[in-house]
Design an enzyme around this catalytic site. Structure first.
Site, PDB file in Angstrom:
ATOM      1  N   ASP A  68      58.089  69.290  52.365  1.00 22.06           N
ATOM      2  CA  ASP A  68      57.771  67.877  52.440  1.00 22.06           C
ATOM      3  C   ASP A  68      56.344  67.631  52.941  1.00 22.06           C
ATOM      4  OD1 ASP A  68      60.795  68.295  53.047  1.00 22.06           O
ATOM      5  OD2 ASP A  68      60.666  66.238  52.322  1.00 22.06           O
ATOM      6  N   ARG A  69      55.811  66.475  52.562  1.00 21.37           N
ATOM      7  CA  ARG A  69      54.479  66.083  53.024  1.00 21.37           C
ATOM      8  C   ARG A  69      54.535  65.556  54.457  1.00 21.37           C
ATOM      9  NH1 ARG A  69      49.692  63.923  50.805  1.00 21.37           N
ATOM     10  NH2 ARG A  69      50.544  63.859  48.694  1.00 21.37           N
TER      11      ARG A  69
END
Length: 344
Positions: free
Chosen positions: A83-84
């Site tokens: 995930d960012r």
């Protein structure tokens, strides 16, 4: 045009819908450690880096390494996409035969938000999906954690397992990847239009979630049905069952085996009760099902349920912190969606 529905939660029939809550307000609220079951050998053509990143996707780090090391993106390997908006730790590899890592690489990565925790040589490229599991630490806050609601739901998830939905990030912002996948399959999928296979994966993920939601609605997601393909917990090993017996039901209750659903593609479709669910998908989404078959992608199986490993819930002043591990390919956001009602 397809839109993402709100798929069935497993706990709503028991406890009602969850209370409102907040999740991932900052990267430090979502910490992920990718765990391999081996270590680099210390020699070879590939330069491996164990990194910690925040506010970056894995593909953004791949691009950074590609540019800094003067190699093509295909020469940079990784096991899983992370995930960012999170703090994530994972290994990547760069093919540098007979070369040292470029001078200043570590500082350049640090300036871009990537800290290198370890580095070593290895004979082979890091391939997709070779990590063993992911370990998570998540912080939740809001109304849901101010009562016993989260604790009750958490205890049930530990006992019965969690629906193994693909997370919303698989479908892109506002589900736009799904709409792109639908359009691409309608005109005929070509690899040059979907180089990393993301849209192909999006369509298969959507169909899997649809089937899982249907089985939850009928309360058949934890126990096998006739014609099911079951997966041994902690492995990718599967076996077919024609008739369900008491022994299989007991193993399912113990989270030793899990019913599975199809990752749509070319292959055998079961013809009994499990096959009825697949017939439902074909009837409801013929464009996606038939379009995927035309691509030639082979059918796969995915467990309908995931077991939380080493689960812990710790209360703090105005939040709870959850710790647990999940098999590779499973989404922590599927756990969160069972615990709180969040705008995410």
């Amino acid at each position: 045009m397809l839109e993402l529905p709100r798929w069935q939660r497993s706990l709503d029939a028991i406890l009602g819908p969850p209370k409102p809550g907040r999740f991932r307000l900052a990267p430090d609220d979502f910490v992920v450690d990718e765990v391999l079951d081996f270590v680099p050998e210390g020699h070879g053509e590939h330069f491996w880096l164990n990194i910690e990143k925040r506010n970056l996707t894995t593909l953004e780090v791949v691009k950074m390494l590609s540019q800094r090391c003067g190699v093509a993106p295909r020469d940079v390997g990784y096991s899983g996409m992370k995930d960012r908006v999170a703090v994530t730790r994972q290994w990547l590899s760069v093919h540098l035969p007979g070369k040292e890592a470029p001078e200043g690489l570590m500082q350049a990565l640090a300036d871009g938000g990537v800290d290198v925790l370890q580095h070593a040589r290895h004979p082979r490229k890091l391939k997709r999906g070779v990590h063993r599991y992911n370990r998570f630490q998540l912080r939740l806050s809001g109304e849901a954690v101010e009562t016993d609601d989260v604790s009750q739901r958490w205890q049930l998830l530990c006992q019965q397992g969690v629906p193994n939905y693909f997370g919303s990030q698989r479908f892109g912002p506002a589900g736009r990847n799904l709409q792109r996948a639908e359009a691409l399959l309608a005109r005929g999928w070509r690899k040059r239009d979907d180089r990393h296979g993301i849209l192909l994966s999006t369509a298969r993920s959507f169909l899997f979630n649809e089937l899982l939601s249907e089985r939850i609605e009928k309360d058949q997601w934890q126990q096998p049905v006739n014609g099911d393909t079951l997966m041994l917990d902690g492995t990718r090993s599967v076996f077919d069952v024609d008739q369900v017996d008491a022994t299989l039901c007991a193993r399912a209750d113990a989270l030793d085996v899990h019913p599975t659903g199809p990752l749509w593609g070319i292959g055998t479709t079961r013809q009994q009760a499990a096959g009825d669910y697949e017939a439902m998908l074909l009837d409801r989404h013929p464009l996606l099902c038939e379009g995927l078959l035309r691509t030639g992608v082979k059918r796969g199986q995915r467990a309908l349920r995931m077991r939380l490993s080493e689960p812990q819930l710790n209360r703090e002043a105005q939040s709870v912190v959850l710790s647990f591990a999940l098999p590779r390919g499973s989404f922590a956001t599927a756990v969160v969606s069972e615990l709180i009602a969040s705008p995410d």
